[in-house]
Design a protein around this motif. Structure first.
Motif, short mmCIF file in Angstrom:
data_model
loop_
_atom_site.label_atom_id
_atom_site.label_comp_id
_atom_site.label_asym_id
_atom_site.label_seq_id
_atom_site.Cartn_x
_atom_site.Cartn_y
_atom_site.Cartn_z
N PHE A 332 0.85 -1.19 0.00
CA PHE A 332 0.00 0.00 0.00
C PHE A 332 0.88 1.24 0.00
CE2 PHE A 332 -2.32 -3.41 1.99
CZ PHE A 332 -3.56 -3.35 1.37
N GLY A 333 0.59 2.14 -0.94
CA GLY A 333 1.33 3.38 -1.02
C GLY A 333 2.75 3.16 -1.50
N VAL A 334 3.35 4.22 -1.99
CA VAL A 334 4.77 4.21 -2.31
C VAL A 334 5.31 5.57 -1.92
CG1 VAL A 334 4.32 4.87 -4.72
CG2 VAL A 334 6.51 3.84 -4.11
N PHE A 335 6.40 5.58 -1.15
CA PHE A 335 6.86 6.80 -0.50
C PHE A 335 8.34 7.01 -0.74
CE2 PHE A 335 3.51 4.65 1.84
CZ PHE A 335 2.51 5.61 1.83
N ALA A 336 8.74 8.27 -0.76
CA ALA A 336 10.13 8.61 -1.01
C ALA A 336 11.02 8.36 0.20
CB ALA A 336 10.25 10.07 -1.44
N SER A 337 10.42 8.27 1.39
CA SER A 337 11.22 8.08 2.60
C SER A 337 10.37 7.44 3.69
CB SER A 337 11.76 9.42 3.11
OG SER A 337 10.68 10.25 3.53
N ARG A 338 11.04 6.92 4.70
CA ARG A 338 10.35 6.33 5.84
C ARG A 338 9.49 7.37 6.56
NH1 ARG A 338 11.26 5.47 11.38
NH2 ARG A 338 10.50 3.44 12.13
N ALA A 339 10.01 8.59 6.67
CA ALA A 339 9.27 9.65 7.35
C ALA A 339 7.95 9.94 6.65
CB ALA A 339 10.12 10.92 7.42
N LYS A 340 7.95 9.95 5.32
CA LYS A 340 6.71 10.22 4.58
C LYS A 340 5.74 9.05 4.70
CE LYS A 340 8.59 13.58 1.35
NZ LYS A 340 8.81 13.98 -0.05
N ARG A 346 -0.05 7.74 9.80
CA ARG A 346 -0.63 8.49 10.92
C ARG A 346 -1.87 9.27 10.47
NH1 ARG A 346 5.05 9.73 12.07
NH2 ARG A 346 5.72 8.45 13.84
N HIS A 347 -1.77 9.89 9.30
CA HIS A 347 -2.92 10.64 8.78
C HIS A 347 -4.10 9.70 8.52
CE1 HIS A 347 -5.17 13.66 6.55
NE2 HIS A 347 -5.34 12.77 5.58
N CYS A 348 -3.81 8.55 7.94
CA CYS A 348 -4.86 7.57 7.68
C CYS A 348 -5.51 7.11 8.99
CB CYS A 348 -4.26 6.38 6.93
SG CYS A 348 -5.46 5.13 6.44
N ALA A 349 -4.69 6.87 10.01
CA ALA A 349 -5.21 6.44 11.31
C ALA A 349 -6.12 7.51 11.91
CB ALA A 349 -4.06 6.13 12.25
N ARG A 396 -10.97 -2.76 9.09
CA ARG A 396 -11.24 -1.33 8.88
C ARG A 396 -10.02 -0.63 8.28
NH1 ARG A 396 -12.02 2.34 12.33
NH2 ARG A 396 -11.08 1.37 14.19
N ALA A 397 -8.85 -0.99 8.77
CA ALA A 397 -7.63 -0.37 8.26
C ALA A 397 -7.40 -0.72 6.79
CB ALA A 397 -6.43 -0.81 9.10
N LEU A 398 -7.62 -1.97 6.44
CA LEU A 398 -7.42 -2.39 5.04
C LEU A 398 -8.43 -1.71 4.12
CD1 LEU A 398 -6.61 -6.15 5.61
CD2 LEU A 398 -5.08 -4.45 4.60
N ASP A 399 -9.65 -1.52 4.59
CA ASP A 399 -10.63 -0.78 3.80
C ASP A 399 -10.15 0.66 3.56
OD1 ASP A 399 -12.38 -2.86 3.50
OD2 ASP A 399 -13.68 -2.28 5.18
N ALA A 400 -9.59 1.26 4.59
CA ALA A 400 -9.11 2.64 4.47
C ALA A 400 -7.93 2.75 3.51
CB ALA A 400 -8.71 3.17 5.84
N LEU A 401 -7.17 1.66 3.39
CA LEU A 401 -5.96 1.69 2.56
C LEU A 401 -6.19 1.25 1.12
CD1 LEU A 401 -3.44 0.11 5.12
CD2 LEU A 401 -3.46 2.49 4.33
N GLN A 402 -7.39 0.78 0.80
CA GLN A 402 -7.62 0.19 -0.52
C GLN A 402 -7.28 1.13 -1.67
OE1 GLN A 402 -8.16 -3.00 -1.50
NE2 GLN A 402 -7.74 -3.29 0.69
N SER A 403 -7.59 2.41 -1.51
CA SER A 403 -7.33 3.35 -2.61
C SER A 403 -5.84 3.55 -2.85
CB SER A 403 -7.98 4.70 -2.32
OG SER A 403 -7.45 5.27 -1.14
N SER A 404 -5.01 3.12 -1.90
CA SER A 404 -3.55 3.27 -2.02
C SER A 404 -2.86 1.96 -2.35
CB SER A 404 -2.97 3.83 -0.71
OG SER A 404 -3.56 5.06 -0.38
N ARG A 405 -3.62 0.93 -2.71
CA ARG A 405 -3.02 -0.37 -2.99
C ARG A 405 -2.05 -0.28 -4.16
NH1 ARG A 405 -3.85 -5.75 -1.91
NH2 ARG A 405 -5.67 -5.29 -0.61
N LEU A 406 -0.89 -0.88 -3.99
CA LEU A 406 0.15 -0.87 -5.02
C LEU A 406 0.01 -2.11 -5.89
CD1 LEU A 406 2.61 1.02 -5.65
CD2 LEU A 406 4.02 -0.63 -4.44
N ALA A 407 -0.09 -1.91 -7.18
CA ALA A 407 -0.28 -3.04 -8.09
C ALA A 407 1.03 -3.77 -8.32
CB ALA A 407 -0.84 -2.55 -9.42
N ARG A 408 0.96 -5.08 -8.31
CA ARG A 408 2.12 -5.91 -8.63
C ARG A 408 2.36 -5.85 -10.14
NH1 ARG A 408 3.23 -11.35 -9.90
NH2 ARG A 408 4.98 -12.25 -8.73
#
Length: 524
Positions: A332-340, A346-349, A396-408
């Motif tokens: 889920f998601g792809v980020f330039a750094s661990r901090a991001k 945290r924002h999703c939570a 609930r968390a996985l539902d919230a993350l679905q829009s950020s799922r990273l395609a294989r």
């Protein structure tokens, strides 16, 4: 504020003023710095030339912020001089009337015009004028001369400054320059140069005439270069000429545009068949060249994603440098750094009342019954306190993350995406492997060579993923599968008793070369 009487006109000035088709305002500004969006005007000087004669006008302006010491040393304008002076907002209605409908002439006009545009905009007034840059006019009339700054004009043309780096004195130098060029060149030659420059008033001073005219109107990538050919900016467009011209509109609402216009020395373009090719090439060039005014795209070294494996109660952060994100699942998601990545989770939570402690974003509470801080302030539904089950929380968390799922990466190996321009018949093949851009070739026959020259290590590229993934999943793209391990042919020719063709699979294709002997030749 000061007013000065009309000049005592000599015959040249009389002739110039009498022949004016419309009034001219020679304008100079003093400011608190070079940033048109953050700095402010401290002094305005205007010399107006019309058939009625010459009128000089200047005013100090309270900028509402301190004047930096180095500016005070340069101009002599100090904070004490500006206290109690009118603000630009109070001057704006009268000033816009003074400038309205007149040819706006300034030295490096983009600077002065850009500052005034921004000041008027903050005052709620729309301001636009035809502009003429005397730097560019000097370049047009004195093409063999290298320097065209105001000090250089003073020395070369024997102008008579009453002061330097004060607004009215510098504006008056421009009026002197105007008179001088009319003594050196025929009227029709000067008029032709002015007509050309007013039509192209927004072109930065250091660029040669015709710089925009030479640009193609096709899709592609453009590069702005500065001194020593340093890359300043890389951009892309489906119409290169229009997009580059838009950079030089003259409004300077962004400091970046003003900085580029002051530093640019050369424009380079690289045409592509279509928009996709331009997007891919832009992403590659920004990473390779690191232009000073581009927001750098994501580098592979820090790229990471969240992975939530089936049955797990929390996600784990995986790094692209250690795992091939293109082959992993449940990302889920792809980020330039661990901090991001942490900031995203945290924002999703917070948005979905998820538990920071259960997600591993903070330490678990010492007392399970007490719960985490979020639970205590009613921002968590209590998975940390045994109120909500871990299974329900994970769902609930996985539902919230679905829009950020990273395609294989959905293919066994590389693919080549076709892009065609129907009007010209040109085509391009963009080779992608595991969300990494390998390159582009003009024909399908060039794909094998492109793959042969590609590095073995092809790291996941978040920017290419962003450009390709949705287009690929939606069926917008036409593509063919490529053989990741291209074959080569071993041909034995002219051997006395051997005629054979052997095909082997190699990791890298071999370039064609010939080894000759008295008996046979091997062609690879």
């Amino acid at each position: 504020m000061s007013e000065a009487p009309q000049d005592e006109n000599d015959s040249l000035a009389d002739a110039l003023l009498a022949g004016l088709a419309r009034p001219i305002v020679f304008v100079d500004l003093e400011t608190t710095g070079s940033n048109a969006t953050e700095d402010r005007i401290t002094e305005i000087g205007v010399v107006e030339a019309s058939t009625a004669g010459i009128e000089r006008w200047s005013v100090l302006v309270d900028p509402g912020l301190p004047v930096p010491p180095f500016i005070s040393r340069l101009t002599g304008i100090e904070d004490a001089m500006l206290r109690g002076q009118p603000t630009f907002e109070s001057l704006a209605p009268a000033l816009v009337e003074r400038l309205h409908g007149k040819l706006f002439v300034a030295h490096n006009a983009r600077f002065d015009y850009g500052f005034l545009k921004n000041e008027f905009r903050r005052a709620g007034i729309a301001f636009r004028a035809d502009t003429l840059c005397t730097v560019r006019l000097s370049r047009a009339l004195f093409p063999s001369v290298e320097r065209h700054g105001l000090d250089a004009l003073i020395a070369r043309l024997n102008l008579a400054p009453e002061g330097r780096h004060r607004a009215l004195a510098d504006a008056d130098l421009l009026w002197q320059f105007w008179q001088k060029i009319h003594t050196l060149y025929p009227q029709d030659l000067v008029d032709a140069a002015i007509k050309t420059l007013v039509r192209r008033a927004s072109l930065p001073a250091a660029l040669p005439e015709g710089a925009l005219d030479a640009l193609p109107s096709s899709p592609g990538v453009y590069l702005f270069h500065g001194d020593d050919d340093v890359p300043l900016y890389v951009g892309k467009s489906i119409n290169l000429k229009q997009r580059v011209a838009a950079h030089f509109s003259g409004d300077h609402r962004l400091q970046k545009d003003l900085s580029i216009s002051q530093a640019i020395r050369r424009i380079e373009t690289r045409e592509t068949v279509g928009e996709l090719g331009a997007l891919l090439l832009e992403a590659k060039l920004v990473k390779d060249l690191k232009p000073t005014h581009n927001r750098l795209l994501k580098r592979a070294s820090g790229t990471c994603a969240w992975q939530w494996l089936p049955g797990a109660s929390a996600p784990a952060l995986v790094k692209a440098s250690r795992r091939d994100l293109s082959r992993e699942e449940h990302l889920f998601g792809v980020f330039a750094s661990r901090a991001k990545a942490l900031a995203f989770m945290r924002h999703c939570a917070d948005e979905h009342n998820l538990c920071h402690a259960t997600l591993g974003l903070e330490k678990a509470p010492l007392s399970r019954g007490r719960g985490c801080f979020g639970y205590q302030v009613k921002r968590c539904l209590g998975s940390c306190a045994g109120i909500e089950t871990l299974t329900d929380h994970a769902a609930r968390a996985l539902d919230a993350l679905q829009s950020s799922r990273l395609a294989r990466w959905p293919h066994e190996g590389p693919i080549a995406i076709a892009e065609r321009d129907e009007a010209s018949g040109r085509e391009a093949w963009h080779v992608i492997d595991r969300w990494c851009y390998i390159g582009t070739c003009a024909t399908r026959d060039g794909i094998a060579s492109l793959l042969a020259d590609a590095p073995d290590l092809r790291p996941f590229d978040a920017d290419v993923y962003g450009l390709i993934a949705k287009r690929l999943a939606s069926g917008q793209l036409t593509w063919i599968a490529c053989d990741a391990r291209p074959s080569f042919h071993l041909v034995v020719q002219d051997a006395p008793s051997v005629n054979a063709i052997v095909t082997r699979s190699m990791k890298r294709a071999t370039r064609h070369r010939a080894i000759a002997s008295d008996q046979f030749a091997l062609t690879f």
